[in-house]
Design an enzyme around this catalytic site. Structure first.
Site, PDB file in Angstrom:
ATOM      1  N   GLY A   1       0.738  -1.292  -0.054  1.00  0.00           N
ATOM      2  CA  GLY A   1       0.022   0.102   0.219  1.00  0.00           C
ATOM      3  C   GLY A   1       0.968   1.377   0.133  1.00  0.00           C
ATOM      4  O   GLY A   1       0.374   2.440   0.449  1.00  0.00           O
TER       5      GLY A   1
ATOM      6  N   ASN B   1       1.220   3.213  -2.805  1.00  0.00           N
ATOM      7  CA  ASN B   1       0.599   4.153  -3.402  1.00  0.00           C
ATOM      8  C   ASN B   1      -0.785   4.479  -2.915  1.00  0.00           C
ATOM      9  O   ASN B   1      -1.194   5.955  -3.051  1.00  0.00           O
ATOM     10  CB  ASN B   1      -0.043   3.460  -4.989  1.00  0.00           C
ATOM     11  CG  ASN B   1       1.335   3.482  -5.869  1.00  0.00           C
ATOM     12  OD1 ASN B   1       1.445   4.619  -6.461  1.00  0.00           O
ATOM     13  ND2 ASN B   1       1.844   2.534  -6.240  1.00  0.00           N
TER      14      ASN B   1
ATOM     15  N   ARG C   1      -6.456  -8.432  -8.323  1.00  0.00           N
ATOM     16  CA  ARG C   1      -7.391  -9.499  -8.692  1.00  0.00           C
ATOM     17  C   ARG C   1      -7.763  -8.698 -10.064  1.00  0.00           C
ATOM     18  O   ARG C   1      -8.083  -7.656 -10.246  1.00  0.00           O
ATOM     19  CB  ARG C   1      -8.733  -9.387  -8.019  1.00  0.00           C
ATOM     20  CG  ARG C   1      -8.191  -9.884  -6.418  1.00  0.00           C
ATOM     21  CD  ARG C   1      -7.676 -11.405  -6.374  1.00  0.00           C
ATOM     22  NE  ARG C   1      -8.328 -12.443  -6.886  1.00  0.00           N
ATOM     23  CZ  ARG C   1      -8.031 -13.534  -7.048  1.00  0.00           C
ATOM     24  NH1 ARG C   1      -6.430 -13.880  -6.517  1.00  0.00           N
ATOM     25  NH2 ARG C   1      -8.766 -14.652  -7.448  1.00  0.00           N
TER      26      ARG C   1
ATOM     27  N   ASN D   1      -6.958   3.024 -11.976  1.00  0.00           N
ATOM     28  CA  ASN D   1      -5.887   2.082 -11.607  1.00  0.00           C
ATOM     29  C   ASN D   1      -4.419   2.529 -11.949  1.00  0.00           C
ATOM     30  O   ASN D   1      -4.332   3.171 -12.856  1.00  0.00           O
ATOM     31  CB  ASN D   1      -6.314   0.805 -12.582  1.00  0.00           C
ATOM     32  CG  ASN D   1      -5.088  -0.409 -12.144  1.00  0.00           C
ATOM     33  OD1 ASN D   1      -5.016  -0.722 -11.026  1.00  0.00           O
ATOM     34  ND2 ASN D   1      -4.331  -0.915 -13.288  1.00  0.00           N
TER      35      ASN D   1
ATOM     36  N   HIS E   1      -0.895   1.190 -12.895  1.00  0.00           N
ATOM     37  CA  HIS E   1       0.085   0.080 -13.575  1.00  0.00           C
ATOM     38  C   HIS E   1       1.558   0.413 -13.774  1.00  0.00           C
ATOM     39  O   HIS E   1       2.039   1.763 -14.184  1.00  0.00           O
ATOM     40  CB  HIS E   1      -0.397  -0.172 -14.890  1.00  0.00           C
ATOM     41  CG  HIS E   1      -0.126  -1.421 -15.678  1.00  0.00           C
ATOM     42  ND1 HIS E   1      -0.064  -2.740 -15.141  1.00  0.00           N
ATOM     43  CD2 HIS E   1       1.083  -1.675 -16.537  1.00  0.00           C
ATOM     44  CE1 HIS E   1       0.784  -3.652 -15.857  1.00  0.00           C
ATOM     45  NE2 HIS E   1       1.296  -2.886 -16.856  1.00  0.00           N
TER      46      HIS E   1
HETATM   47  C1  GAR Z   1       2.729  -1.022  -7.752  1.00  0.00           C
HETATM   48  O1  GAR Z   1       4.075  -0.857  -8.156  1.00  0.00           O
HETATM   49  C2  GAR Z   1       1.563  -0.863  -8.514  1.00  0.00           C
HETATM   50  O2  GAR Z   1       1.782  -0.115  -9.816  1.00  0.00           O
HETATM   51  C3  GAR Z   1       1.289  -2.167  -9.165  1.00  0.00           C
HETATM   52  O3  GAR Z   1       1.692  -2.855  -7.789  1.00  0.00           O
HETATM   53  C4  GAR Z   1       2.454  -2.232  -6.888  1.00  0.00           C
HETATM   54  C5  GAR Z   1       1.489  -2.051  -5.587  1.00  0.00           C
HETATM   55  O4  GAR Z   1       2.709  -1.273  -4.681  1.00  0.00           O
HETATM   56  N1  GAR Z   1       0.009  -2.709  -9.718  1.00  0.00           N
HETATM   57  C6  GAR Z   1      -0.086  -3.466 -10.592  1.00  0.00           C
HETATM   58  O5  GAR Z   1       0.813  -4.368 -11.137  1.00  0.00           O
HETATM   59  C7  GAR Z   1      -1.434  -3.692 -11.169  1.00  0.00           C
HETATM   60  N2  GAR Z   1      -1.364  -4.412 -12.374  1.00  0.00           N
HETATM   61  P1  GAR Z   1       2.117  -0.671  -3.464  1.00  0.00           P
HETATM   62  O6  GAR Z   1       1.156  -1.684  -2.848  1.00  0.00           O
HETATM   63  O7  GAR Z   1       3.328  -0.278  -2.588  1.00  0.00           O
HETATM   64  O8  GAR Z   1       1.298   0.531  -3.865  1.00  0.00           O
END
Ligand code: GAR
Length: 215
Positions: free
Chosen positions: A14, A16, A94, A110, A112
């Site tokens: 978490g 982000n 998910r 979202n 990415h």
């Molecule tokens: C982040 O790098 C986000 O961009 C990625 O997961 C990570 C979560 O980090 N999301 C994906 O790959 C979705 N397709 P966080 O929990 O520290 O925010």
């Protein structure tokens, strides 16, 4: 100003989510974070959200025995209970079905870790290094029924350096993620990120984003 009631969906640490919460602590930010939902009871981000005093909920996908629509209906119920208006997926791992995506069309975003439409899916940093790209980055987009697809709201780019590993590249991209996600949520919440066909024509000016782009 009426701030948009926003929920963040997470599966992991978490960071982000933390960036969005920090941005929304400014009372002039057009969104407020009213709820964090995780599909994993052990997600680190849940503790982080509680430290900020934000209500949390767990909707554990494993309890739905593969019934994805029932899982998403349970998420939708929690979102409704909290009168949520916008949803930000932040490391929510998910794949969503059209059921939830359509219910939140234009109101779900979202992040990415790649410059879409390149490198959809997982292991984006490994694949960027394998392909030898020189610029990599992150994208915030509206969620559509296709995975890692949907109108792009904002992107941030970083250089790929000769001595990069997937971990060093991921760390550089993550810094950009933490800048662009609050900016994207701001644009969406104040109604500036308008979808026109496949594109988002946003109110974001070059000045707003120049520090997101390298060099
Ligand atoms: C982040 O790098 C986000 O961009 C990625 O997961 C990570 C979560 O980090 N999301 C994906 O790959 C979705 N397709 P966080 O929990 O520290 O925010």
């Amino acid at each position: 100003m009426i701030r948009k009631r926003t929920a963040i969906l997470i599966s992991g640490r978490g960071t982000n989510m933390g960036a969005l919460i920090s941005a929304a602590m400014d009372p002039s930010f057009p969104a407020e974070i009213d709820l964090v939902i995780s599909n994993r009871p052990d997600a680190k981000g849940l503790e982080r959200a509680s430290e900020f005093g934000i209500p949390t909920a767990v909707v554990d996908h494993r309890e739905f025995a593969g019934d994805r629509q029932a899982f998403e209906a349970a998420i939708n119920d929690v979102l409704k209970e909290h009168r949520i208006e916008l949803v930000a997926l932040a490391g929510f791992m998910r794949i969503l079905t059209p059921y939830l995506v359509n219910a939140w069309s234009g109101r779900m975003i979202n992040i990415h870790p790649a410059l879409l439409p390149s490198f959809k899916g997982l292991a984006t940093h490994e694949r960027a290094l394998e392909e030898g790209v020189k610029i990599h980055g992150a994208t915030v987009h509206y969620v559509s029924a296709e995975m890692d697809d949907g109108p792009i709201i904002i992107q941030g780019a970083v250089p790929v350096l000769d001595n990069d590993t997937p971990a060093s590249l991921a760390a550089r991209v993550l810094e950009v993620e933490h800048k662009i996600y609050p900016k994207a949520l701001e644009l969406v919440a104040c109604g500036k990120a308008k979808v026109k066909g496949a594109r988002v024509l946003s109110g974001s000016q070059p000045d707003d984003i120049q520090d997101l782009i390298w060099p």
